[in-house]
Design a protein around this motif. Structure first.
Motif, mmCIF file in Angstrom:
data_model
loop_
_atom_site.group_PDB
_atom_site.id
_atom_site.type_symbol
_atom_site.label_atom_id
_atom_site.label_comp_id
_atom_site.label_asym_id
_atom_site.label_seq_id
_atom_site.Cartn_x
_atom_site.Cartn_y
_atom_site.Cartn_z
ATOM 1 N N PHE A 60 46.203 39.557 28.118
ATOM 2 C CA PHE A 60 47.097 39.290 29.244
ATOM 3 C C PHE A 60 47.063 40.421 30.261
ATOM 4 O O PHE A 60 46.843 40.197 31.462
ATOM 5 C CB PHE A 60 48.529 39.068 28.755
ATOM 6 C CG PHE A 60 49.515 38.859 29.877
ATOM 7 C CD1 PHE A 60 49.576 37.636 30.530
ATOM 8 C CD2 PHE A 60 50.357 39.885 30.280
ATOM 9 C CE1 PHE A 60 50.481 37.447 31.576
ATOM 10 C CE2 PHE A 60 51.254 39.702 31.324
ATOM 11 C CZ PHE A 60 51.320 38.475 31.974
ATOM 12 N N ASP A 61 47.325 41.663 29.816
ATOM 13 C CA ASP A 61 47.345 42.770 30.771
ATOM 14 C C ASP A 61 45.952 43.062 31.313
ATOM 15 O O ASP A 61 45.804 43.505 32.455
ATOM 16 C CB ASP A 61 47.983 44.024 30.172
ATOM 17 C CG ASP A 61 47.438 44.408 28.819
ATOM 18 O OD1 ASP A 61 47.321 43.535 27.957
ATOM 19 O OD2 ASP A 61 47.139 45.599 28.626
ATOM 20 N N THR A 62 44.917 42.781 30.514
ATOM 21 C CA THR A 62 43.553 42.934 31.018
ATOM 22 C C THR A 62 43.310 41.965 32.167
ATOM 23 O O THR A 62 42.761 42.340 33.216
ATOM 24 C CB THR A 62 42.537 42.662 29.895
ATOM 25 O OG1 THR A 62 42.700 43.637 28.858
ATOM 26 C CG2 THR A 62 41.105 42.731 30.424
ATOM 27 N N ALA A 63 43.736 40.712 31.988
ATOM 28 C CA ALA A 63 43.526 39.696 33.020
ATOM 29 C C ALA A 63 44.363 39.983 34.272
ATOM 30 O O ALA A 63 43.865 39.868 35.401
ATOM 31 C CB ALA A 63 43.864 38.313 32.471
ATOM 32 N N VAL A 64 45.613 40.362 34.078
ATOM 33 C CA VAL A 64 46.473 40.652 35.228
ATOM 34 C C VAL A 64 45.911 41.827 36.029
ATOM 35 O O VAL A 64 45.847 41.786 37.268
ATOM 36 C CB VAL A 64 47.915 40.956 34.768
ATOM 37 C CG1 VAL A 64 48.753 41.488 35.929
ATOM 38 C CG2 VAL A 64 48.564 39.707 34.188
ATOM 39 N N GLY A 65 45.513 42.869 35.329
ATOM 40 C CA GLY A 65 44.932 44.013 36.016
ATOM 41 C C GLY A 65 43.661 43.635 36.764
ATOM 42 O O GLY A 65 43.438 44.065 37.908
ATOM 43 N N ALA A 66 42.830 42.811 36.143
ATOM 44 C CA ALA A 66 41.581 42.400 36.779
ATOM 45 C C ALA A 66 41.836 41.549 38.017
ATOM 46 O O ALA A 66 41.111 41.653 39.012
ATOM 47 C CB ALA A 66 40.718 41.633 35.783
ATOM 48 N N VAL A 67 42.871 40.708 37.977
ATOM 49 C CA VAL A 67 43.226 39.910 39.157
ATOM 50 C C VAL A 67 43.641 40.825 40.309
ATOM 51 O O VAL A 67 43.242 40.624 41.465
ATOM 52 C CB VAL A 67 44.356 38.913 38.815
ATOM 53 C CG1 VAL A 67 44.934 38.304 40.094
ATOM 54 C CG2 VAL A 67 43.837 37.814 37.908
ATOM 55 N N LEU A 68 44.434 41.849 40.013
ATOM 56 C CA LEU A 68 44.816 42.824 41.041
ATOM 57 C C LEU A 68 43.589 43.546 41.590
ATOM 58 O O LEU A 68 43.478 43.756 42.811
ATOM 59 C CB LEU A 68 45.798 43.845 40.466
ATOM 60 C CG LEU A 68 47.208 43.354 40.131
ATOM 61 C CD1 LEU A 68 48.011 44.465 39.455
ATOM 62 C CD2 LEU A 68 47.914 42.876 41.393
ATOM 63 N N LEU A 69 42.685 43.922 40.706
ATOM 64 C CA LEU A 69 41.441 44.571 41.131
ATOM 65 C C LEU A 69 40.674 43.653 42.079
ATOM 66 O O LEU A 69 40.207 44.081 43.140
ATOM 67 C CB LEU A 69 40.595 44.913 39.909
ATOM 68 C CG LEU A 69 39.127 45.304 40.156
ATOM 69 C CD1 LEU A 69 39.029 46.541 41.015
ATOM 70 C CD2 LEU A 69 38.422 45.516 38.811
#
Length: 339
Positions: A60-69
């Motif tokens: 989850f946090d990997t995906a959220v961070g990647a979306v922000l990136l």
């Protein structure tokens, strides 16, 4: 490296970025295949180091961070490593993207402990199962060659339908070659970048990445005696070759960009300047990119080139999320007239 080329990729109107990205991943995977045969201990050390960086992060946090990136990539028309090349090539407002990256680093450092408590797994969570070959129960070499072959086929299809020479912002002039060319084939350029994985593993015991270099630079004013909070997070990146080699890596990219842009602009007139994004977009994009990179545990290079190359499971979550965030942001900005 041009901002409009990166943005156009997110609209599927130009595929230079994707070809270079996939070429770098494929070349890196072939490099890791070679290392698995001739330097397996060093490669395992690099894989262990990578697992140590991402094993506590959940999908989850990997995906959220990647979306922000990805959103930051579209807004700024850059990525954490690419902006250094833009700065070396004198792309307007690239310095504001870098300023955003530094500001965002301190911002993330301030909320790092909250992110860890909210999203991360326990420090006792096992590091096993961090890689695709482990989950599939297959040999590393088998998975590397299989994925590299599939992506190489994808590059071939893209190049067949969208030749790179037809996608250049301005064509290479007749008689130019080498450094005097406006641009090299993105497939060749990507292969050169991907091949750097071999010396990185052999001599540093690490793989390519960029976002940690900003943390290392931002860590220099802080004290290493504090182990918690913003200062504690930054202090872990202050010293050591494991941290500083990335700074030298992107610093060398800056020098290379200066040299390449100088010779590549010689055959053109004054209209060959490269358009950038606004200062506001550059700064906001920089903040989003570093927040996303730190939250996801890697940037375009860390997850895309190295993580996918090493077959890290988290990276196969992060990369689609990154491009998804970038594409959604691009079309959203177009709808609201921000392009």
């Amino acid at each position: 490296f041009e901002p409009n080329v990166i943005r156009d990729q997110m609209f599927f109107s130009r595929f230079i970025m994707l070809k270079m990205f996939l070429s770098a991943v494929v070349t890196g995977q072939f490099g890791f295949f070679i290392l698995s045969r001739f330097a397996p201990i060093k490669l395992q050390k690099a894989r262990d180091a990578y697992a140590g960086c991402v094993y506590r992060r959940q999908f989850f946090d990997t995906a959220v961070g990647a979306v922000l990136l990805g959103a930051g990539m579209t807004v700024s028309g850059a990525c954490p490593g690419m902006v250094i090349i833009q700065a070396g090539s004198m792309v307007p407002n690239a310095v504001f993207t870098i300023a955003g990256l530094f500001f965002g680093t301190y911002l993330y450092a301030g909320i790092h402990d909250i992110i860890v408590r909210t999203f991360h797994r326990s420090a006792r969570y096992p590091k096993t199962g961090a890689f695709l070959d482990e989950i599939l129960g297959l040999r590393l070499e088998t998975v590397l060659i299989s994925l590299a072959s599939v992506m190489a086929a994808g590059i071939t299809v893209l190049e067949y339908y969208f030749p790179w020479t037809s996608e250049l912002p301005r064509p290479n002039l007749p008689g130019t070659s080498g450094l005097t060319m406006h641009a090299w084939s993105p497939i060749v350029a990507g292969a050169i970048v991907g091949s750097l994985q071999i010396p990185a593993v052999l001599f540093v015991g690490d793989t390519l990445g960029s976002s940690s270099s900003y943390v290392t630079v931002c860590a220099q004013p802080v004290s290493t005696s504090v182990t918690t909070g913003m200062t504690g997070y930054l202090a872990t990146y202050k010293h050591g070759i494991d941290n500083w080699w990335q700074v030298f890596y992107i610093g060398s990219a800056l020098v290379g960009a200066c040299i390449s842009s100088h010779f590549g602009i010689v055959p053109y007139d004054v209209d060959a300047s490269i358009p950038g994004v606004t200062a506001t977009a550059a700064f906001i994009g920089g903040v989003l990119m570093i927040l996303g990179s730190r939250m996801a545990g890697g940037c375009t290079s860390g997850h895309g080139l190295s993580g996918m190359g090493l077959l890290a499971v988290n990276s196969f979550i992060a990369v689609p999320a990154m491009f998804g965030g970038a594409i959604a942001t691009a079309f959203g900005m177009r709808v609201y007239g921000l392009f």
